[in-house]
Design a protein around this motif. Structure first.
Motif, PDB file in Angstrom:
ATOM      1  N   SER A   1       8.224  16.599 -14.305  1.00 36.17           N
ATOM      2  CA  SER A   1       9.226  15.497 -13.671  1.00 36.17           C
ATOM      3  C   SER A   1       9.589  15.862 -12.341  1.00 36.17           C
ATOM      4  O   SER A   1       9.763  17.045 -11.892  1.00 36.17           O
ATOM      5  N   THR A   2       8.949  15.099 -11.192  1.00 36.40           N
ATOM      6  CA  THR A   2       9.390  15.474  -9.883  1.00 36.40           C
ATOM      7  C   THR A   2      10.326  14.346  -8.928  1.00 36.40           C
ATOM      8  O   THR A   2      10.068  13.285  -9.648  1.00 36.40           O
ATOM      9  N   TYR A   3      10.873  15.086  -8.288  1.00 38.74           N
ATOM     10  CA  TYR A   3      11.671  13.992  -7.315  1.00 38.74           C
ATOM     11  C   TYR A   3      10.808  14.269  -6.007  1.00 38.74           C
ATOM     12  O   TYR A   3      10.766  15.469  -5.577  1.00 38.74           O
ATOM     13  N   LEU A   4      10.302  13.302  -5.467  1.00 41.27           N
ATOM     14  CA  LEU A   4       9.711  13.173  -4.288  1.00 41.27           C
ATOM     15  C   LEU A   4      10.440  12.598  -3.129  1.00 41.27           C
ATOM     16  O   LEU A   4      11.101  11.384  -3.384  1.00 41.27           O
ATOM     17  N   GLU A   5      10.111  12.868  -1.850  1.00 44.65           N
ATOM     18  CA  GLU A   5      10.640  12.416  -0.572  1.00 44.65           C
ATOM     19  C   GLU A   5       9.467  11.999   0.406  1.00 44.65           C
ATOM     20  O   GLU A   5       8.427  12.688   0.214  1.00 44.65           O
ATOM     21  N   ASN A   6       9.607  11.098   1.186  1.00 45.14           N
ATOM     22  CA  ASN A   6       8.706  10.872   2.333  1.00 45.14           C
ATOM     23  C   ASN A   6       7.414  10.077   2.001  1.00 45.14           C
ATOM     24  O   ASN A   6       6.359  10.325   2.221  1.00 45.14           O
ATOM     25  N   VAL A   7       7.643   9.280   0.771  1.00 52.08           N
ATOM     26  CA  VAL A   7       6.680   8.643   0.195  1.00 52.08           C
ATOM     27  C   VAL A   7       6.630   7.153   0.988  1.00 52.08           C
ATOM     28  O   VAL A   7       7.651   6.634   1.076  1.00 52.08           O
ATOM     29  N   MET A   8       5.341   6.742   1.375  1.00 54.53           N
ATOM     30  CA  MET A   8       5.299   5.544   2.106  1.00 54.53           C
ATOM     31  C   MET A   8       4.768   4.477   1.081  1.00 54.53           C
ATOM     32  O   MET A   8       3.832   4.536   0.412  1.00 54.53           O
ATOM     33  N   ILE A   9       5.386   3.424   1.073  1.00 51.54           N
ATOM     34  CA  ILE A   9       5.117   2.009   0.489  1.00 51.54           C
ATOM     35  C   ILE A   9       5.475   0.971   1.116  1.00 51.54           C
ATOM     36  O   ILE A   9       6.636   0.912   1.527  1.00 51.54           O
ATOM     37  N   ASP A  10       4.465  -0.148   1.348  1.00 48.69           N
ATOM     38  CA  ASP A  10       4.817  -1.155   1.981  1.00 48.69           C
ATOM     39  C   ASP A  10       5.305  -0.898   3.248  1.00 48.69           C
ATOM     40  O   ASP A  10       6.378  -1.579   3.742  1.00 48.69           O
ATOM     41  N   ASN A  11       4.919  -0.019   3.914  1.00 51.34           N
ATOM     42  CA  ASN A  11       5.515   0.353   5.343  1.00 51.34           C
ATOM     43  C   ASN A  11       6.956   0.810   5.610  1.00 51.34           C
ATOM     44  O   ASN A  11       7.515   0.786   6.370  1.00 51.34           O
ATOM     45  N   GLN A  12       7.234   1.177   4.424  1.00 50.99           N
ATOM     46  CA  GLN A  12       8.682   1.810   4.031  1.00 50.99           C
ATOM     47  C   GLN A  12       8.685   3.455   3.611  1.00 50.99           C
ATOM     48  O   GLN A  12       8.002   3.684   2.833  1.00 50.99           O
ATOM     49  N   LYS A  13       9.326   4.224   4.388  1.00 50.57           N
ATOM     50  CA  LYS A  13       9.651   5.744   3.776  1.00 50.57           C
ATOM     51  C   LYS A  13      10.552   5.429   2.712  1.00 50.57           C
ATOM     52  O   LYS A  13      11.855   5.433   2.896  1.00 50.57           O
TER      53      LYS A  13
ATOM     54  N   MET B   1       0.838  -1.183  -0.012  1.00 48.51           N
ATOM     55  CA  MET B   1       0.070  -0.103   0.027  1.00 48.51           C
ATOM     56  C   MET B   1       0.898   1.040   0.005  1.00 48.51           C
ATOM     57  O   MET B   1       1.891   1.220   0.533  1.00 48.51           O
ATOM     58  N   ILE B   2       0.260   2.111  -0.511  1.00 49.35           N
ATOM     59  CA  ILE B   2       1.035   3.631  -0.595  1.00 49.35           C
ATOM     60  C   ILE B   2       0.441   4.590   0.020  1.00 49.35           C
ATOM     61  O   ILE B   2      -0.870   4.585   0.443  1.00 49.35           O
ATOM     62  N   ASN B   3       1.251   5.409   0.604  1.00 46.14           N
ATOM     63  CA  ASN B   3       0.486   6.564   1.510  1.00 46.14           C
ATOM     64  C   ASN B   3       1.484   7.918   0.949  1.00 46.14           C
ATOM     65  O   ASN B   3       2.561   8.023   1.183  1.00 46.14           O
ATOM     66  N   LEU B   4       0.613   8.858   0.310  1.00 41.77           N
ATOM     67  CA  LEU B   4       1.132  10.155  -0.353  1.00 41.77           C
ATOM     68  C   LEU B   4       1.135  11.185   0.615  1.00 41.77           C
ATOM     69  O   LEU B   4       1.353  12.417   0.020  1.00 41.77           O
ATOM     70  N   TYR B   5       0.279  11.130   1.622  1.00 40.28           N
ATOM     71  CA  TYR B   5      -0.095  12.290   2.374  1.00 40.28           C
ATOM     72  C   TYR B   5       0.877  13.140   2.617  1.00 40.28           C
ATOM     73  O   TYR B   5       0.992  14.453   2.731  1.00 40.28           O
ATOM     74  N   ASN B   6       2.303  12.715   3.274  1.00 42.36           N
ATOM     75  CA  ASN B   6       3.355  13.317   3.636  1.00 42.36           C
ATOM     76  C   ASN B   6       4.474  13.626   2.755  1.00 42.36           C
ATOM     77  O   ASN B   6       5.693  14.175   2.874  1.00 42.36           O
ATOM     78  N   ALA B   7       4.171  13.172   1.432  1.00 41.95           N
ATOM     79  CA  ALA B   7       5.133  13.091   0.402  1.00 41.95           C
ATOM     80  C   ALA B   7       5.456  14.656   0.039  1.00 41.95           C
ATOM     81  O   ALA B   7       4.545  15.492  -0.017  1.00 41.95           O
ATOM     82  N   GLN B   8       6.711  14.876  -0.332  1.00 45.63           N
ATOM     83  CA  GLN B   8       7.077  16.187  -0.391  1.00 45.63           C
ATOM     84  C   GLN B   8       7.709  16.350  -1.930  1.00 45.63           C
ATOM     85  O   GLN B   8       8.555  15.557  -2.329  1.00 45.63           O
ATOM     86  N   ILE B   9       7.420  17.334  -2.537  1.00 41.59           N
ATOM     87  CA  ILE B   9       7.958  17.739  -4.045  1.00 41.59           C
ATOM     88  C   ILE B   9       9.454  18.367  -3.839  1.00 41.59           C
ATOM     89  O   ILE B   9       9.484  19.521  -3.361  1.00 41.59           O
ATOM     90  N   GLU B  10      10.418  17.609  -3.876  1.00 37.31           N
ATOM     91  CA  GLU B  10      11.700  18.248  -3.860  1.00 37.31           C
ATOM     92  C   GLU B  10      12.504  18.888  -4.927  1.00 37.31           C
ATOM     93  O   GLU B  10      12.928  20.157  -4.859  1.00 37.31           O
ATOM     94  N   SER B  11      11.690  18.448  -6.138  1.00 37.62           N
ATOM     95  CA  SER B  11      12.128  19.084  -7.269  1.00 37.62           C
ATOM     96  C   SER B  11      11.100  19.033  -8.417  1.00 37.62           C
ATOM     97  O   SER B  11      10.263  17.864  -8.362  1.00 37.62           O
ATOM     98  N   LEU B  12      10.851  20.138  -9.130  1.00 35.54           N
ATOM     99  CA  LEU B  12       9.997  20.179 -10.157  1.00 35.54           C
ATOM    100  C   LEU B  12      10.348  20.657 -11.479  1.00 35.54           C
ATOM    101  O   LEU B  12      10.778  21.902 -11.467  1.00 35.54           O
ATOM    102  N   SER B  13      10.288  19.931 -12.295  1.00 31.26           N
ATOM    103  CA  SER B  13      10.771  20.475 -13.756  1.00 31.26           C
ATOM    104  C   SER B  13       9.531  20.293 -14.573  1.00 31.26           C
ATOM    105  O   SER B  13       8.860  19.179 -14.860  1.00 31.26           O
TER     106      SER B  13
END
Length: 351
Positions: A113-125, A1-13
């Motif tokens: 094109s985005t670089y994202l951090e703090n994405v949760m998938i399979d209980n891993q950040k 499962m994924i959780n995008l609630y706390n995902a941060q867009i670190e870079s956007l092109s």
């Protein structure tokens, strides 16, 4: 499962491509886009909403020789290893997509094109890379005061309620080709996005196997159980199958057959059907695997528990209490009317 609630867009092109076969140009931005808080919130909803609403069917990068030869896999790996190169690599991603925009039906549009951090998938950040494309433009009205009147202007822009194409590539399972989610709202050329650009195939994990095996069981119930027994038994077979998956963490085929197939004569039929149909479901040698609970829940919602009769009557079977159908519903044949019937027992009517 994924959780995008706390995902941060670190870079956007942001870049733009046209249709190469029509000699439409490509425009590559020199620098990444500088986001503010208001725009970040809007874009996160625009990019992520389709993935929250869509069933999680994962893909992975592939190549006929080796995944290392998949060009997008190579670019993505370089970004994960050196996130500061995300913008320069985004130009390569956009150019790769432009090279695949050869079919006359393919529409041009903006590529994000985005670089994202703090994405949760399979209980891993983990970190992730998002690639999105807007193709269709919507008409909207703008207004401007001119003296004592309002003037109206017709303009076109991107509808933030509908993302046309997109993928999320998670920095997990690199050896298998990463775990990837993809959406494509405008499927006028299905090969363009998944096959020609991304170069992916289904990610074969417990979610994949659970879904495929349950779909195989559903077809077996329809093609074999129903002709051999009746519609009631088709429904009850799937009820037992779903309940078996729901209460077990591991699937083992022998235990499944012994519990789910009540008519022993159907067990050889099941094995024959599997041998014949297995390649369609990618379960040729599959006799045991971990069960994905989310896939079971999703499958349960799709399975119909109705017996629809040609007399415009429907009987709804209870998947929660299947013993009710076994005890209180009987099927028979009326010689006088030359018709089948269902006899339903009850104590009182309920609302």
């Amino acid at each position: 499962m994924i959780n995008l609630y706390n995902a941060q867009i670190e870079s956007l092109s942001i870049h733009r491509i046209g249709n190469k076969s029509r000699n439409e140009k490509i425009f590559l931005s020199e620098a990444p886009y500088q986001l503010n808080d208001e725009l970040t919130a809007l874009l996160k909803e625009y990019f992520f909403k389709p993935f929250r609403e869509k069933e999680e069917n994962y893909f992975q990068f592939t190549n006929e020789v080796d995944v290392e030869f998949n060009p997008l896999f190579k670019i993505v790996t370089e970004i994960f290893e050196q996130p500061e190169t995300a913008h320069e690599k985004s130009k390569q991603i956009t150019s790769l997509l432009y090279e695949q925009s050869q079919h006359p039906h393919i529409k041009g549009g903006e590529v994000y094109s985005t670089y994202l951090e703090n994405v949760m998938i399979d209980n891993q950040k983990v970190a992730a890379i998002g690639i999105f494309k807007s193709e269709l433009k919507s008409d909207f009205l703008q207004f401007e005061e001119k003296g004592s009147n309002l003037d109206i202007f017709l303009q076109q822009g991107v509808n933030l309620n509908k993302l046309d194409k997109g993928c999320l590539i998670f920095n997990i399972k690199k050896e298998e080709g990463y775990k990837i989610l993809s959406i494509d709202s405008n499927r006028y050329d299905t090969k363009y996005w998944l096959e020609q650009f991304l170069g992916v195939e289904a990610f074969e994990d417990e979610n994949f196997y659970t879904k495929k095996y349950m779909k195989f069981c559903q077809d077996f119930a329809k093609d074999v159980v129903r002709p051999a027994e009746d519609k009631k038994e088709e429904v009850m077979f799937m009820n037992r199958a779903v309940n078996h998956f729901a209460k077990n963490d591991e699937f083992e085929e022998t235990a499944f057959l012994n519990e789910v197939i009540e008519n022993p004569e159907l067990i050889p039929e099941f094995k024959h059907y599997k041998t014949e149909k297995a390649p369609k479901y990618h379960i040729e040698d599959l006799t045991s695997f971990p069960i994905a609970n989310t896939a079971v829940t999703a499958a349960r919602k799709k399975i119909k528990n109705l017996i629809s009769l040609d007399t415009n009557i429907q009987i709804k079977m209870d998947f929660i209490n299947p013993e009710s159908a076994e005890k209180f519903v009987e099927k028979g044949w009326d010689e006088e009317k030359q018709m089948y019937y269902y006899l339903v027992y009850f104590n009182k009517e309920t609302t």
